[in-house]
Design a protein around this motif. Structure first.
Motif, PDB file in Angstrom:
ATOM      1  N   ARG A 301       0.978  -1.014   0.120  1.00 38.19           N
ATOM      2  CA  ARG A 301       0.238   0.173   0.058  1.00 38.19           C
ATOM      3  C   ARG A 301       0.832   1.218   0.054  1.00 38.19           C
ATOM      4  O   ARG A 301       0.396   2.255  -0.832  1.00 38.19           O
ATOM      5  N   ALA A 302       1.889   1.212   0.744  1.00 43.21           N
ATOM      6  CA  ALA A 302       3.054   2.443   0.849  1.00 43.21           C
ATOM      7  C   ALA A 302       3.554   2.486  -0.562  1.00 43.21           C
ATOM      8  O   ALA A 302       3.770   3.869  -1.088  1.00 43.21           O
ATOM      9  N   ARG A 303       3.714   1.765  -1.229  1.00 40.07           N
ATOM     10  CA  ARG A 303       4.517   1.749  -2.582  1.00 40.07           C
ATOM     11  C   ARG A 303       3.520   2.092  -3.818  1.00 40.07           C
ATOM     12  O   ARG A 303       3.692   2.632  -4.866  1.00 40.07           O
ATOM     13  N   ASP A 304       1.988   1.741  -3.508  1.00 42.88           N
ATOM     14  CA  ASP A 304       0.905   1.912  -4.618  1.00 42.88           C
ATOM     15  C   ASP A 304       0.527   3.199  -4.485  1.00 42.88           C
ATOM     16  O   ASP A 304      -0.074   3.642  -3.535  1.00 42.88           O
ATOM     17  N   ALA A 305       0.763   4.221  -5.484  1.00 48.60           N
ATOM     18  CA  ALA A 305      -0.052   5.478  -5.350  1.00 48.60           C
ATOM     19  C   ALA A 305      -1.335   5.238  -5.568  1.00 48.60           C
ATOM     20  O   ALA A 305      -1.939   6.401  -5.012  1.00 48.60           O
ATOM     21  N   GLU A 306      -1.849   4.455  -6.175  1.00 46.13           N
ATOM     22  CA  GLU A 306      -3.544   4.220  -6.171  1.00 46.13           C
ATOM     23  C   GLU A 306      -4.092   3.604  -4.901  1.00 46.13           C
ATOM     24  O   GLU A 306      -5.161   3.363  -4.818  1.00 46.13           O
ATOM     25  N   SER A 307      -3.302   3.214  -3.925  1.00 45.05           N
ATOM     26  CA  SER A 307      -3.901   2.479  -2.718  1.00 45.05           C
ATOM     27  C   SER A 307      -4.711   3.232  -1.937  1.00 45.05           C
ATOM     28  O   SER A 307      -5.500   2.523  -1.075  1.00 45.05           O
ATOM     29  N   GLY A 308      -4.645   4.803  -2.122  1.00 49.40           N
ATOM     30  CA  GLY A 308      -5.338   5.595  -1.188  1.00 49.40           C
ATOM     31  C   GLY A 308      -4.654   5.680   0.304  1.00 49.40           C
ATOM     32  O   GLY A 308      -5.164   6.328   1.261  1.00 49.40           O
ATOM     33  N   LEU A 309      -3.439   5.047   0.456  1.00 44.65           N
ATOM     34  CA  LEU A 309      -2.752   5.236   1.728  1.00 44.65           C
ATOM     35  C   LEU A 309      -2.244   6.749   1.929  1.00 44.65           C
ATOM     36  O   LEU A 309      -2.253   7.421   3.196  1.00 44.65           O
ATOM     37  N   GLY A 310      -1.679   7.246   0.656  1.00 50.86           N
ATOM     38  CA  GLY A 310      -1.614   8.722   0.665  1.00 50.86           C
ATOM     39  C   GLY A 310      -2.606   9.725   1.256  1.00 50.86           C
ATOM     40  O   GLY A 310      -2.423  10.429   2.031  1.00 50.86           O
ATOM     41  N   GLU A 311      -3.551   9.477   0.520  1.00 51.32           N
ATOM     42  CA  GLU A 311      -4.914  10.228   0.886  1.00 51.32           C
ATOM     43  C   GLU A 311      -5.297  10.048   2.193  1.00 51.32           C
ATOM     44  O   GLU A 311      -5.710  11.085   3.131  1.00 51.32           O
ATOM     45  N   GLU A 312      -5.195   8.869   2.834  1.00 50.65           N
ATOM     46  CA  GLU A 312      -5.444   8.567   4.336  1.00 50.65           C
ATOM     47  C   GLU A 312      -4.425   9.311   5.111  1.00 50.65           C
ATOM     48  O   GLU A 312      -4.956   9.778   6.075  1.00 50.65           O
ATOM     49  N   MET A 313      -3.028   9.298   4.898  1.00 56.03           N
ATOM     50  CA  MET A 313      -2.176  10.053   5.488  1.00 56.03           C
ATOM     51  C   MET A 313      -2.419  11.463   5.458  1.00 56.03           C
ATOM     52  O   MET A 313      -2.205  12.165   6.626  1.00 56.03           O
ATOM     53  N   ARG A 314      -2.851  12.211   4.429  1.00 55.14           N
ATOM     54  CA  ARG A 314      -3.095  13.447   4.315  1.00 55.14           C
ATOM     55  C   ARG A 314      -4.460  13.734   5.122  1.00 55.14           C
ATOM     56  O   ARG A 314      -4.444  14.856   5.774  1.00 55.14           O
ATOM     57  N   SER A 315      -5.383  12.829   5.366  1.00 53.90           N
ATOM     58  CA  SER A 315      -6.611  13.085   6.024  1.00 53.90           C
ATOM     59  C   SER A 315      -6.198  13.055   7.610  1.00 53.90           C
ATOM     60  O   SER A 315      -6.600  13.841   8.323  1.00 53.90           O
ATOM     61  N   LEU A 316      -5.340  12.305   7.861  1.00 51.20           N
ATOM     62  CA  LEU A 316      -4.927  12.191   9.143  1.00 51.20           C
ATOM     63  C   LEU A 316      -4.156  13.351   9.453  1.00 51.20           C
ATOM     64  O   LEU A 316      -4.082  13.898  10.758  1.00 51.20           O
ATOM     65  N   LEU A 317      -3.126  13.665   8.892  1.00 52.05           N
ATOM     66  CA  LEU A 317      -2.399  15.112   8.977  1.00 52.05           C
ATOM     67  C   LEU A 317      -3.114  16.335   9.134  1.00 52.05           C
ATOM     68  O   LEU A 317      -3.150  17.200   9.846  1.00 52.05           O
ATOM     69  N   ALA A 318      -4.265  16.352   8.229  1.00 51.76           N
ATOM     70  CA  ALA A 318      -5.110  17.580   8.412  1.00 51.76           C
ATOM     71  C   ALA A 318      -6.091  17.283   9.800  1.00 51.76           C
ATOM     72  O   ALA A 318      -6.036  18.604  10.360  1.00 51.76           O
ATOM     73  N   ASP A 319      -6.408  16.394  10.043  1.00 45.83           N
ATOM     74  CA  ASP A 319      -7.065  16.156  11.498  1.00 45.83           C
ATOM     75  C   ASP A 319      -6.038  16.728  12.664  1.00 45.83           C
ATOM     76  O   ASP A 319      -6.615  17.357  13.542  1.00 45.83           O
ATOM     77  N   LEU A 320      -5.021  16.329  12.339  1.00 46.88           N
ATOM     78  CA  LEU A 320      -3.809  16.652  13.601  1.00 46.88           C
ATOM     79  C   LEU A 320      -3.802  18.032  13.524  1.00 46.88           C
ATOM     80  O   LEU A 320      -3.570  18.853  14.601  1.00 46.88           O
ATOM     81  N   GLY A 321      -3.516  18.758  12.436  1.00 43.78           N
ATOM     82  CA  GLY A 321      -3.358  20.161  11.989  1.00 43.78           C
ATOM     83  C   GLY A 321      -4.579  20.826  12.558  1.00 43.78           C
ATOM     84  O   GLY A 321      -4.429  21.821  13.577  1.00 43.78           O
ATOM     85  N   GLU A 322      -5.819  20.401  12.426  1.00 43.27           N
ATOM     86  CA  GLU A 322      -6.923  21.203  13.004  1.00 43.27           C
ATOM     87  C   GLU A 322      -6.850  21.054  14.604  1.00 43.27           C
ATOM     88  O   GLU A 322      -7.296  21.998  15.316  1.00 43.27           O
ATOM     89  N   ALA A 323      -6.398  20.064  14.942  1.00 45.41           N
ATOM     90  CA  ALA A 323      -6.393  19.826  16.486  1.00 45.41           C
ATOM     91  C   ALA A 323      -5.246  20.729  17.038  1.00 45.41           C
ATOM     92  O   ALA A 323      -5.513  21.223  18.140  1.00 45.41           O
ATOM     93  N   LEU A 324      -4.376  20.757  16.485  1.00 44.88           N
ATOM     94  CA  LEU A 324      -3.069  21.774  16.950  1.00 44.88           C
ATOM     95  C   LEU A 324      -3.565  23.194  16.771  1.00 44.88           C
ATOM     96  O   LEU A 324      -3.088  23.977  17.554  1.00 44.88           O
ATOM     97  N   LYS A 325      -4.460  23.650  15.885  1.00 43.97           N
ATOM     98  CA  LYS A 325      -4.618  24.627  15.804  1.00 43.97           C
ATOM     99  C   LYS A 325      -5.670  25.307  16.572  1.00 43.97           C
ATOM    100  O   LYS A 325      -5.628  26.631  17.413  1.00 43.97           O
ATOM    101  N   LYS A 326      -6.445  24.370  17.185  1.00 41.36           N
ATOM    102  CA  LYS A 326      -7.547  24.685  18.046  1.00 41.36           C
ATOM    103  C   LYS A 326      -7.415  24.645  19.493  1.00 41.36           C
ATOM    104  O   LYS A 326      -8.050  25.275  20.218  1.00 41.36           O
ATOM    105  N   ASP A 327      -6.526  23.606  19.786  1.00 39.58           N
ATOM    106  CA  ASP A 327      -6.297  23.223  21.347  1.00 39.58           C
ATOM    107  C   ASP A 327      -5.034  23.938  21.867  1.00 39.58           C
ATOM    108  O   ASP A 327      -4.267  23.571  21.532  1.00 39.58           O
TER     109      ASP A 327
END
Length: 406
Positions: A301-327
């Motif tokens: 999944r990490a090597r496959d650009a179409e696996s969606g892992l990158g999008e999942e990591m971006r979503s995870l990072l975005a959620d982490l960023g929102e938490a860092l901005k507000k908390d």
């Protein structure tokens, strides 16, 4: 700029020799000649001064020239000491970090929308993180890593008292009537198992009945009646929600739920079963197989650009960023950790960093040092020559004006 400064110096030399023969034709030529003469002297002096910093003028080893190459090691030590005293002291680092909200800055970056410029950098970040994850999983010993994870999970599981947890789960399941499909499924399984093993049941009854009954052929009748009775019993229990046998099963489950939470003997038996299960080699082999499948799946999944892992990591990072901005409390904790880490690095490794800078500069040859410093200063060196030429010319013309009235 070097050609410009040299060309201006050459122009002053040409102007000086050209106007030297015209001094008697008009007084103005005297001013021009004086300007050119002084400009030529000033340009040559500044050319010598600039050149002497980096090399011997015209290759002649004049004393106190090629200053930077000759003092390379001392310059390296001075640079390193300046860096140590003004940038890598714990007090300076702490003061600088105290005014920075590192957590919020990271949060703003991670939470940036895909339309913003940071999205490309964030995509590269997630892509690099995925590739790094794949390489780490490939480089580490899979057996050793699997054993370490199994040991870690085992140590955490050993701390958990499974019995009360299982009792509460069973109690909650029965309160919501979610156990009924499980009982129905067990009854169906029992019926199918009995059907698949009818011959075995008949053989058991045949071997257990008396010889007279076998001689009379009644063992087949008995075994048929037993099987028919079992099938009928299972069907009645399955159809009738109020069947007494089903009630007995539920009563037993309620007692089991209570004993799991309150009876020490039951809890100890469950803990013993848990320990035996954890120490069973078959469980270890099963876990290693599961872990290897997980590891290979993550690598693919990490090597496959179409696996969606990158999008999942971006979503995870975005959620982490929102938490860092507000908390704000989370920001405070992370900023404190970052400040302490930076101060600790400066305190523990400041000397090593300084030594690295000093030794790196010392290992450079003189030509490298000269070229890098001269390139860093750049055009300003040649402006020194140009300014020296023009200022010298103005001074020479001023002196000619004064001397003309004496």
């Amino acid at each position: 700029m070097r050609w410009t400064a040299t060309g201006l110096l050459a122009a002053m030399a040409v102007l000086f020799f050209t106007t030297h023969g015209l001094l008697g034709d008009h007084p103005a030529w005297g001013y021009v000649n004086a300007f050119a003469e002084a400009a030529m002297v000033g340009g040559l002096a500044d050319w010598f001064a600039v050149t002497a910093l980096f090399r011997h003028p015209l290759g002649i080893p004049i004393p106190h020239t090629a200053i930077i190459p000759m003092n390379k090691d001392r310059i390296a030590d001075t640079m390193a000491q300046f860096l140590r005293e003004n940038f890598l002291t714990p007090a300076v680092v702490a003061r600088r970090m105290s005014g920075m909200n590192v957590a919020k800055a990271v949060g703003d970056f991670l939470a940036a929308s895909p339309q913003q410029s940071a999205s490309d950098t964030r995509s590269r970040l997630t892509g690099g993180a995925a590739e790094l994850l794949a390489e780490v999983l490939e480089s580490l010993d899979p057996d050793r890593l699997g054993n370490q994870m199994r040991a870690g999970l085992g140590s955490q599981l050993a701390k958990i008292d499974v019995s009360p947890l299982a009792g509460r789960m069973l109690e909650s399941t029965m309160a919501d009537q979610r156990h009924t499909p499980l009982i129905d499924g067990f009854i169906r399984w029992a019926g199918l198992t009995l059907e698949d093993n009818e011959e075995t049941v008949r053989d058991i009854i045949h071997t257990r009945v008396a010889g007279v009954l076998r001689w009379a052929g009644l063992d087949k009748t008995i075994s048929g009646n037993v099987l028919d009775g079992l099938y009928k019993l299972l069907a009645e229990v399955l159809i009738d929600p109020e069947h007494p046998l089903r009630g007995k099963v539920e009563e037993g489950l309620r007692k089991l739920a209570t004993d799991l939470q309150t009876d020490p003997a039951t809890r100890e038996r469950v803990e013993e079963m848990k320990r035996d299960l954890m120490e069973n080699p078959a469980v270890s082999e099963w876990w290693m197989g599961v872990w290897e499948r997980i590891r290979q799946s993550l690598i693919r999944r990490a090597r496959d650009a179409e696996s969606g892992l990158g999008e999942e990591m971006r979503s995870l990072l975005a959620d982490l960023g929102e938490a860092l901005k507000k908390d704000e409390r989370l920001q405070l904790q992370i900023n404190r950790f970052a400040r302490r880490t930076a101060v600790g690095v400066a305190s523990r490794y400041g000397s090593e960093i300084v030594t690295l800078v000093s030794e790196t500069v010392k290992r450079w040859d003189a030509t490298t040092v000269t070229g890098r410093i001269e390139s860093a200063v750049g055009r300003d060196l040649q402006f020194i020559r140009i300014n020296g030429t023009l200022v010298g010319g103005l001074v020479g013309m001023t002196l000619h004006f004064i001397t003309s009235f004496l």
